[in-house]
Design a protein around this motif. Structure first.
Motif, PDB file in Angstrom:
ATOM      1  N   UNK B  53       0.814  -1.227   0.000  1.00  0.00           N
ATOM      2  CA  UNK B  53       0.000   0.000   0.000  1.00  0.00           C
ATOM      3  C   UNK B  53       0.843   1.271   0.000  1.00  0.00           C
ATOM      4  N   UNK B  54       1.889   1.289   0.826  1.00  0.00           N
ATOM      5  CA  UNK B  54       2.668   2.528   0.949  1.00  0.00           C
ATOM      6  C   UNK B  54       3.551   2.793  -0.280  1.00  0.00           C
ATOM      7  N   UNK B  55       3.699   1.761  -1.168  1.00  0.00           N
ATOM      8  CA  UNK B  55       4.503   1.950  -2.386  1.00  0.00           C
ATOM      9  C   UNK B  55       3.672   2.573  -3.508  1.00  0.00           C
ATOM     10  N   UNK B  56       2.333   2.495  -3.367  1.00  0.00           N
ATOM     11  CA  UNK B  56       1.424   2.986  -4.418  1.00  0.00           C
ATOM     12  C   UNK B  56       1.584   4.488  -4.647  1.00  0.00           C
ATOM     13  N   UNK B  57       1.659   4.865  -5.942  1.00  0.00           N
ATOM     14  CA  UNK B  57       1.798   6.276  -6.276  1.00  0.00           C
ATOM     15  C   UNK B  57       3.240   6.743  -6.191  1.00  0.00           C
ATOM     16  N   UNK B  58       4.054   5.948  -5.513  1.00  0.00           N
ATOM     17  CA  UNK B  58       5.472   6.302  -5.379  1.00  0.00           C
ATOM     18  C   UNK B  58       6.285   5.369  -6.282  1.00  0.00           C
ATOM     19  N   UNK B  59       6.616   4.180  -5.758  1.00  0.00           N
ATOM     20  CA  UNK B  59       7.405   3.232  -6.554  1.00  0.00           C
ATOM     21  C   UNK B  59       6.510   2.469  -7.532  1.00  0.00           C
ATOM     22  N   UNK B  60       5.281   2.273  -7.168  1.00  0.00           N
ATOM     23  CA  UNK B  60       4.355   1.511  -8.012  1.00  0.00           C
ATOM     24  C   UNK B  60       3.175   2.377  -8.440  1.00  0.00           C
ATOM     25  N   UNK B  61       2.905   2.403  -9.754  1.00  0.00           N
ATOM     26  CA  UNK B  61       1.689   3.061 -10.231  1.00  0.00           C
ATOM     27  C   UNK B  61       0.853   2.035 -10.983  1.00  0.00           C
ATOM     28  N   UNK B  62      -0.445   2.290 -11.048  1.00  0.00           N
ATOM     29  CA  UNK B  62      -1.338   1.375 -11.758  1.00  0.00           C
ATOM     30  C   UNK B  62      -1.950   2.115 -12.943  1.00  0.00           C
ATOM     31  N   UNK B  63      -1.889   1.521 -14.123  1.00  0.00           N
ATOM     32  CA  UNK B  63      -2.506   2.100 -15.317  1.00  0.00           C
ATOM     33  C   UNK B  63      -3.652   1.176 -15.726  1.00  0.00           C
ATOM     34  N   UNK B  64      -4.832   1.742 -15.918  1.00  0.00           N
ATOM     35  CA  UNK B  64      -5.999   0.918 -16.209  1.00  0.00           C
ATOM     36  C   UNK B  64      -5.996   0.384 -17.649  1.00  0.00           C
ATOM     37  N   UNK B  65      -6.403  -0.849 -17.785  1.00  0.00           N
ATOM     38  CA  UNK B  65      -6.645  -1.450 -19.108  1.00  0.00           C
ATOM     39  C   UNK B  65      -7.856  -2.361 -18.977  1.00  0.00           C
ATOM     40  N   UNK B  66      -8.667  -2.378 -20.030  1.00  0.00           N
ATOM     41  CA  UNK B  66      -9.950  -3.079 -19.968  1.00  0.00           C
ATOM     42  C   UNK B  66      -9.886  -4.595 -20.068  1.00  0.00           C
TER      43      UNK B  66
END
Lengths: 355, 355
Positions: B53-66
């Motif tokens: 959770x604490x890595x989200x937006x920092x080291x890890x980002x999520x890009x949406x795909x359908x």
């Protein structure tokens, strides 16, 4: 029944070859006679050394031949430069009806060339194939395992048919399952020749085709006959051989790591022997050449007496079960290649005698 | 450095894929960023489940795909019917410079087709190859291991060059030894394409060619790079995989035969684990696609978190060592095919952008 043996071919010739024949004559069907071809004096000496003196002139005869085809010789030397070699003399005798099968542990290329040119192919068969038993859970015949690097779908369909006849006759399998080596299970997989072979095998009602077999499924033995071109088949066969040795080496290293593991090795002795035996191709005999008018068996170059005895047993079974006659009978129902499919003159030539 | 991961591809997606990425972000070089492509809600949930959770937006980002490319989808769906799939979006991002490498455990054919059509080939390279590390005594790179079933000698020479660059850059081998798979060691062995490839590799002063490698010598690792056409390479790779499993199964059966052997199995536990690890391809990461403009790594379909972390480590090393730049530099010195050698239009097309 008369089996002709090239006494001078192989790494351990003539000693182990002759010993294997003496053992065969002493233990197999007494109706079988053996003709040893090679240097008369040397071979006769070997028969005596192997304790076969009393079999000479009765079960075992020796036919003199001057030369030897070595592993380094060009395959065509068997019919050109070394016409008096033990291999050439043995094959000529077979062609002339002076015996029912030939066993040789010599140069594979020379034996194949000699068999094709002197004994010739079965009527209707374009190319003979070298078949090999893959030593897994159940016997599986891989062909072609090295003779035909350039193939057509017509050749491959003939390999399938010949392999099925062999497994039916020698292993009592009723309608042998035939698989095609490929890089995927789908019908469109592989080179154009493989795609066309898939179509032909699917359409052939006399072949029990089970589809494409991927590399990972080869050890699962999903079929009795595995069809491949000679290039791919050779690489598969040799890879299995190489991997078998490699695994045994690694396992030994593991078992001899320390005192505790050495004790384990003793406990596992029986199982290890069985394991080794299961991967020993010579247990199954040699590689039959399928599509030649008379049985020719190539024993492994490193054959010892036991391997030669197994090859003699196999040759007798091969000759006694009308394999070549059945191949000829079934070959007449095969679809011929359309002229356009045959590229180049050599691929178009029919090695079988159509006369 | 930014690694793009197809979070929805593979048998254990998205859970294990995401967990592997969270593990990579927690343990590998902190300069590396990770972009997970897939269903945003699901993937974000998986990141949290994996303790990231604490890595989200920092080291890890999520890009949406359908969508998701399944194992059953036609490879061309990646650029035709499923343009919004996680695999397509990941590859498009790579092509557009929004990342430095792609890792996917999804459909191999689709990933290769997508990489070739969206990211495109390195200038001067006709066909990208799928490379695979063969897990024996020393790492050996086999290519092509499945992408190009129909090849020319020119493609094969390019495979040799690309493999050598990869082994030099990723394994610090100075002048990698290159071998050619074949059914014999002599220069005239194999199909016409193999004979011509032998000539080209012998003549190329920038390739340390050690000659033909027979099947039985593959486990002996006589070279660092093993060149094959994609049909043969695939069958070799899969056969090794299948035989590895088969030997492990047989060994287990042997060790669990009775009480005494079970005790031996306990004694050998450490050695058995090592043995298993040595044949576990996922230890080495995934299969790099060589000849694509940017690094693309195909992780095994059955990848777990550890395999994905290894593939991320490999992708970072691949991207950080200018492998593709070096391939492009060396490709310009290669001998082009004579027009007559190119059969049909598809074989003649250059997939690399020559502009």
């Amino acid at each position: 029944m008369k089996i002709i043996i090239d006494a001078m071919g192989g790494d351990n010739a003539p000693g182990e070859i002759v010993k294997g024949v003496v053992d065969a004559a002493s233990s197999l069907d007494p109706a079988i006679q053996y003709v040893l071809v090679g240097d008369e004096k040397t071979v006769t000496g070997c028969v005596k050394d192997a304790g076969g003196k009393k079999l000479l002139g009765d079960r075992i005869t020796v036919v003199h031949a001057d030369g030897v085809i070595s592993m380094e010789d060009d395959p065509f030397d068997v019919v050109r430069k070394k016409k008096n070699s033990s291999m050439t003399v043995a094959l000529k005798m077979l062609a002339d009806g002076e015996g029912d099968a030939v066993v040789s542990a010599g140069n594979t290329g020379a034996l194949y060339t000699g068999a094709t040119m002197l004994v010739r192919c079965v009527k209707g068969i374009r190319r003979a194939a070298i078949a090999a038993i893959i030593p897994f859970e159940r016997p599986m015949l891989l062909l072609d395992s090295g003779a035909n690097v350039n193939v057509t779908a017509e050749y491959m369909e003939q390999f399938a048919l010949m392999g099925a006849v062999y497994m039916e006759k020698l292993f009592d399998i009723r309608t042998p399952e035939v698989g095609l080596v490929n890089n995927g299970t789908e019908s469109h997989k592989g080179t154009p020749v493989y795609v066309e072979t898939f179509e032909r095998l699917s359409a052939n009602e006399n072949i029990n085709f089970v589809g494409n077999i991927e590399g990972k499924d080869i050890p699962k033995c999903k079929c009795d006959v595995l069809v491949a071109d000679g290039f791919t088949g050779n690489i598969i066969l040799k890879s299995i051989e190489g991997l078998g040795s490699y695994f045994m080496k690694r396992m030994k290293k593991m078992l001899y790591a320390n005192l505790a593991t050495k004790v384990s090795a003793l406990v596992l002795k029986k199982e290890l022997m069985q394991f080794k035996k299961d991967f020993d191709a010579s247990e199954a005999g040699g590689s039959p050449f399928l599509g030649i008018r008379k049985p020719v068996i190539k024993a492994h170059g490193s054959s010892d007496a036991r391997a030669i005895m197994n090859a003699c047993r196999q040759a007798a079974k091969f000759a006694g079960n009308s394999v070549t006659e059945e191949i000829e009978r079934r070959a007449q129902f095969l679809q011929k290649a359309k002229p356009a499919e045959i590229e180049g003159s050599s691929a178009g030539e029919d090695q079988g005698d159509e006369a």
